[in-house]
Motif scaffolding. Structure first.
Motif, PDB file in Angstrom:
ATOM      1  N   UNK A  55      -8.575  22.423   9.722  1.00  0.00           N
ATOM      2  CA  UNK A  55      -7.861  22.641   8.455  1.00  0.00           C
ATOM      3  C   UNK A  55      -7.642  21.266   7.842  1.00  0.00           C
ATOM      4  N   UNK A  56      -8.062  21.087   6.602  1.00  0.00           N
ATOM      5  CA  UNK A  56      -7.773  19.829   5.909  1.00  0.00           C
ATOM      6  C   UNK A  56      -6.347  19.886   5.406  1.00  0.00           C
ATOM      7  N   UNK A  57      -5.639  18.768   5.519  1.00  0.00           N
ATOM      8  CA  UNK A  57      -4.269  18.695   5.013  1.00  0.00           C
ATOM      9  C   UNK A  57      -4.108  17.497   4.098  1.00  0.00           C
ATOM     10  N   UNK A  58      -3.235  17.622   3.143  1.00  0.00           N
ATOM     11  CA  UNK A  58      -2.903  16.521   2.234  1.00  0.00           C
ATOM     12  C   UNK A  58      -1.502  16.044   2.561  1.00  0.00           C
ATOM     13  N   UNK A  59      -1.339  14.723   2.633  1.00  0.00           N
ATOM     14  CA  UNK A  59      -0.033  14.138   2.883  1.00  0.00           C
ATOM     15  C   UNK A  59       0.614  13.815   1.553  1.00  0.00           C
ATOM     16  N   UNK A  60       1.934  13.757   1.532  1.00  0.00           N
ATOM     17  CA  UNK A  60       2.705  13.531   0.308  1.00  0.00           C
ATOM     18  C   UNK A  60       3.043  12.041   0.195  1.00  0.00           C
ATOM     19  N   UNK A  61       2.795  11.475  -0.994  1.00  0.00           N
ATOM     20  CA  UNK A  61       3.118  10.056  -1.196  1.00  0.00           C
ATOM     21  C   UNK A  61       4.637   9.870  -1.180  1.00  0.00           C
ATOM     22  N   UNK A 100       0.833  -1.208   0.000  1.00  0.00           N
ATOM     23  CA  UNK A 100       0.000   0.000   0.000  1.00  0.00           C
ATOM     24  C   UNK A 100       0.871   1.262   0.000  1.00  0.00           C
ATOM     25  N   UNK A 101       0.333   2.296  -0.594  1.00  0.00           N
ATOM     26  CA  UNK A 101       1.054   3.573  -0.637  1.00  0.00           C
ATOM     27  C   UNK A 101       1.237   4.088   0.787  1.00  0.00           C
ATOM     28  N   UNK A 102       2.352   4.749   1.004  1.00  0.00           N
ATOM     29  CA  UNK A 102       2.598   5.400   2.283  1.00  0.00           C
ATOM     30  C   UNK A 102       2.825   6.879   2.025  1.00  0.00           C
ATOM     31  N   UNK A 103       2.442   7.666   3.002  1.00  0.00           N
ATOM     32  CA  UNK A 103       2.500   9.115   2.864  1.00  0.00           C
ATOM     33  C   UNK A 103       3.295   9.716   4.015  1.00  0.00           C
ATOM     34  N   UNK A 104       3.752  10.943   3.793  1.00  0.00           N
ATOM     35  CA  UNK A 104       4.463  11.657   4.849  1.00  0.00           C
ATOM     36  C   UNK A 104       3.895  13.071   4.947  1.00  0.00           C
ATOM     37  N   UNK A 105       4.191  13.720   6.050  1.00  0.00           N
ATOM     38  CA  UNK A 105       3.741  15.096   6.265  1.00  0.00           C
ATOM     39  C   UNK A 105       4.809  15.819   7.053  1.00  0.00           C
ATOM     40  N   UNK A 115      -3.706  16.568  15.106  1.00  0.00           N
ATOM     41  CA  UNK A 115      -3.571  16.186  13.701  1.00  0.00           C
ATOM     42  C   UNK A 115      -3.973  14.728  13.619  1.00  0.00           C
ATOM     43  N   UNK A 116      -5.036  14.450  12.844  1.00  0.00           N
ATOM     44  CA  UNK A 116      -5.603  13.114  12.762  1.00  0.00           C
ATOM     45  C   UNK A 116      -5.738  12.737  11.289  1.00  0.00           C
ATOM     46  N   UNK A 122       6.111  10.152   8.943  1.00  0.00           N
ATOM     47  CA  UNK A 122       6.258   9.272   7.775  1.00  0.00           C
ATOM     48  C   UNK A 122       5.466   7.994   8.047  1.00  0.00           C
ATOM     49  N   UNK A 123       5.254   7.204   7.002  1.00  0.00           N
ATOM     50  CA  UNK A 123       4.557   5.931   7.157  1.00  0.00           C
ATOM     51  C   UNK A 123       3.072   6.078   7.394  1.00  0.00           C
ATOM     52  N   UNK A 124       2.486   7.170   6.928  1.00  0.00           N
ATOM     53  CA  UNK A 124       1.051   7.398   7.077  1.00  0.00           C
ATOM     54  C   UNK A 124       0.328   6.600   5.994  1.00  0.00           C
ATOM     55  N   UNK A 125      -0.773   5.959   6.346  1.00  0.00           N
ATOM     56  CA  UNK A 125      -1.432   5.048   5.405  1.00  0.00           C
ATOM     57  C   UNK A 125      -2.559   5.681   4.593  1.00  0.00           C
ATOM     58  N   UNK A 126      -2.762   6.964   4.712  1.00  0.00           N
ATOM     59  CA  UNK A 126      -3.827   7.646   3.978  1.00  0.00           C
ATOM     60  C   UNK A 126      -3.334   9.000   3.482  1.00  0.00           C
ATOM     61  N   UNK A 127      -3.986   9.537   2.467  1.00  0.00           N
ATOM     62  CA  UNK A 127      -3.483  10.757   1.821  1.00  0.00           C
ATOM     63  C   UNK A 127      -4.015  12.051   2.422  1.00  0.00           C
ATOM     64  N   UNK A 128      -4.992  11.965   3.302  1.00  0.00           N
ATOM     65  CA  UNK A 128      -5.604  13.177   3.860  1.00  0.00           C
ATOM     66  C   UNK A 128      -5.654  13.126   5.376  1.00  0.00           C
ATOM     67  N   UNK A 129      -5.722  14.310   5.950  1.00  0.00           N
ATOM     68  CA  UNK A 129      -5.851  14.419   7.394  1.00  0.00           C
ATOM     69  C   UNK A 129      -6.517  15.726   7.760  1.00  0.00           C
TER      70      UNK A 129
END
Length: 170
Positions: free
Chosen positions: A163-169, A71-76, A101-102, A124-131
């Motif tokens: 605030x909606x945030x987008x994580x980076x793949x 699965x894709x992993x994301x970072x912020x 931050x959730x 790092x290692x976040x499993x979803x693209x939004x928070x």
């Protein structure tokens, strides 16, 4: 003769592979699950002895089962800035703010109280693209104005905003 011929179980489910090997008189040794980009989840993609090999009956055949594509992993990595006047009209620099931050899957990455901004975060290692960043700030609101003879009456209030945030793949 105690040798048996190894069947091909690549592409089989574990249950199918177990049955096929048992029919040949072979027991399974270790079973490992690994990500594999080219083999569907749940299917055998490796067997320790190749098809057509002859092995002793007591030898074990180890298998690797696909977990599918990794699965894709994301970072912020960011600086969470103080509330803006638009987000928090009653906020004043130095006020205490609860910050969380959730991820959109509900995983809490940050939960803190601070009066100092910005907050540097690096996950790092976040499993979803939004928070979502949620901030709750506290302020005193005048409920009864002061008069010549009585002081103003205030109440402690709180307000929250997100605030909606987008994580980076990664």
């Amino acid at each position: 003769e105690d040798k048996v011929r190894v069947p091909n179980v690549i592409g089989y489910t574990l249950d199918q592979a177990r049955a096929e090997l048992a029919d040949a008189g072979i027991s399974i040794g270790s079973i490992e699950e690994e990500y594999n980009e080219s083999v569907e989840s749940g299917l055998v993609f490796y067997q320790s002895y190749s098809e057509g090999s002859f092995i002793e009956k007591r030898e074990l055949v180890s298998l690797k089962i696909s977990k599918g594509s990794k699965p894709a992993e994301y970072s912020y990595k960011a600086n969470i800035e103080a509330p803006s006047i638009t987000e928090a009209p009653q906020y004043q620099s130095g006020d205490v703010v609860d910050v969380s931050l959730v991820t959109s899957m509900g995983k809490i990455l940050l939960s803190t109280s601070t009066s100092s901004f910005p907050i540097a975060v690096d996950y790092a290692g976040i499993s979803t693209s939004k928070g979502m960043i949620t901030m709750t700030y506290y302020y005193e609101e005048v409920v009864t104005p002061a008069t010549d003879t009585t002081p103003a009456v205030t109440e402690k209030r709180s307000r929250s905003f997100t605030r909606e945030v987008s994580f980076i793949e990664e």
